[in-house]
Design an enzyme around this catalytic site. Structure first.
Site, PDB file in Angstrom:
ATOM      1  CD  GLU A   1     -15.265   1.296 -18.747  1.00 50.21           C
ATOM      2  OE1 GLU A   1     -16.482   1.097 -18.970  1.00 50.21           O
ATOM      3  OE2 GLU A   1     -14.717   0.953 -17.671  1.00 50.21           O
TER       4      GLU A   1
ATOM      5  CE1 TYR B   1      -5.457  10.999 -12.002  1.00 53.86           C
ATOM      6  CE2 TYR B   1      -5.820  12.324 -13.977  1.00 53.86           C
ATOM      7  CZ  TYR B   1      -5.163  11.297 -13.316  1.00 53.86           C
ATOM      8  OH  TYR B   1      -4.213  10.568 -13.988  1.00 53.86           O
TER       9      TYR B   1
ATOM     10  CG  ASP C   1      -1.834   1.196   1.284  1.00 51.69           C
ATOM     11  OD1 ASP C   1      -1.711   2.087   0.412  1.00 51.69           O
ATOM     12  OD2 ASP C   1      -2.680   1.245   2.204  1.00 51.69           O
TER      13      ASP C   1
ATOM     14  CE  LYS D   1      -1.897  11.666 -11.821  1.00 53.39           C
ATOM     15  NZ  LYS D   1      -0.923  10.621 -11.405  1.00 53.39           N
TER      16      LYS D   1
END
Length: 351
Positions: free
Chosen positions: A193, A151, A56, A155
């Site tokens: 996906e 997200y 982890d 980043k």
């Protein structure tokens, strides 16, 4: 690890890009350790010669274990997916900052020589991506900062952390901003996906069921560029071997709308489908494309696999998977299921 060979860690090695990278590095003679939180039977691939570790990487002790004896770290571990996933799991995506934070600390303390961080085109200012005819995004377009919520901000923050670990501690960091990486051995039916995998799956299901209809999120006029996985793996290695520490785009120049992509896949599959459009689905920015000027100047390299070729490889692989599964599913929406449980159960994927 085997002594006498350069040792590398692929963090997130059980994921899509991580699995392909670990395979390539092992074939090139590197001694490769791959670490991921997923049980081994959920890894996308465990290549021959790679040492798999169940760890982890949001935990500092596990990161110290992972980097022990390692020369180069490739950090591709993150909780992510396509726009449907990241739109509904912003907090979970941002918690990936724990992975990069703890890996950087562990790498610094272990004397790692180089550290690669897999960033994303989601760091770019969303105000520059409001038109399908978007001007290709160059690296400086990340600032003034207004990244994709969740997200993208994780980043961008992690990119800055890599920079400051280089400046303050001398850790040689490298950063690549991925633009929609796709290909075989990737997600196509698990809610994570991206467009190529989802559309290839829907088209294959249309062929297998005989119901020649698919659903498209939005009006299909949103645009992106997509890079095939083999080109991505080559680009990563050029970035790591190079001298530049600046974040650099890793993507294709071949911008396409979702409707155009459907048309390409129709030709591959040999059918024409009726298209229905879901107006309330997550869409992300209206248009995004990669400016590869910096990459070309630094590495004298361009992607080799065109979109039609890459989609054909991806479609054939997904078609074979569905045929083997023989599930008889129809071409329908894949709605991501909300995650439950603490950060310890995060999937560590990137792509």
């Amino acid at each position: 690890m085997i002594s006498g060979r350069q040792t590398v860690l692929v963090a997130g090695g059980g994921g899509f890009i991580g699995g392909h990278l670990a395979s390539a590095l092992s074939q090139q003679g590197f001694s490769v350790r791959a670490a991921d939180i997923k049980p081994f039977d959920q890894w996308y691939q465990i290549p021959e010669g790679v040492e798999p570790r169940l760890l982890d990487l949001s935990k500092l002790d596990d990161c110290r274990d992972a980097v022990r004896g390692i020369d180069t770290v490739y950090n591709l571990a993150a909780n992510m997916g396509g726009i449907g996933f990241i739109s509904l799991h912003r907090a979970e995506c941002m918690l990936s900052v724990l992975i990069n934070t703890h890996l950087l600390l562990a790498a610094r303390d272990a004397g790692v020589h180089k550290y690669f961080f897999a960033s994303s085109a989601c760091v770019y200012n969303v105000d520059r991506q409001a038109d399908p005819e978007v001007t290709p995004l160059k690296e400086s377009d990340a600032y003034p900062a207004m990244a994709e919520d969740g997200y993208g901000w994780e980043k961008l923050f992690s990119e800055r952390m890599c920079r400051h670990f280089r400046e303050d501690f001398g850790l040689e960091t490298r950063v690549a901003r991925f633009h929609n990486i796709y290909g075989v051995n990737g997600s196509y039916n698990d809610g994570r996906e991206k467009a190529p995998g989802a559309l290839c799956r829907k088209m294959a299901e249309a062929v297998l069921t005989g119901r020649h209809e698919i659903e498209i999120w939005g009006d299909g006029e949103q645009t992106r560029s997509f890079m095939y996985i083999d080109d991505c793996v080559d680009a990563i290695q050029l970035v790591v071997a190079g001298d530049s520490a600046l974040p650099v785009n890793v993507g294709s120049l071949e911008r396409v709308s979702i409707n155009q992509m459907v048309g390409i896949i129709e030709k591959i599959a040999g059918i024409t489908v009726q298209r229905s459009y879901c107006s309330d689905a997550p869409l992300g920015v209206r248009g995004r494309n990669s400016d590869n000027t910096m990459f070309k100047e630094l590495y004298d390299w361009e992607p080799k696999i065109g979109l039609a070729d890459g989609l054909e490889r991806t479609y054939r692989w997904i078609f074979d998977q569905l045929s083997a599964e023989a599930t008889g599913r129809t071409a329908c929406s894949v709605v991501p299921t909300p995650l439950s449980g603490p950060v310890e159960v995060m999937h560590q994927r990137v792509g």
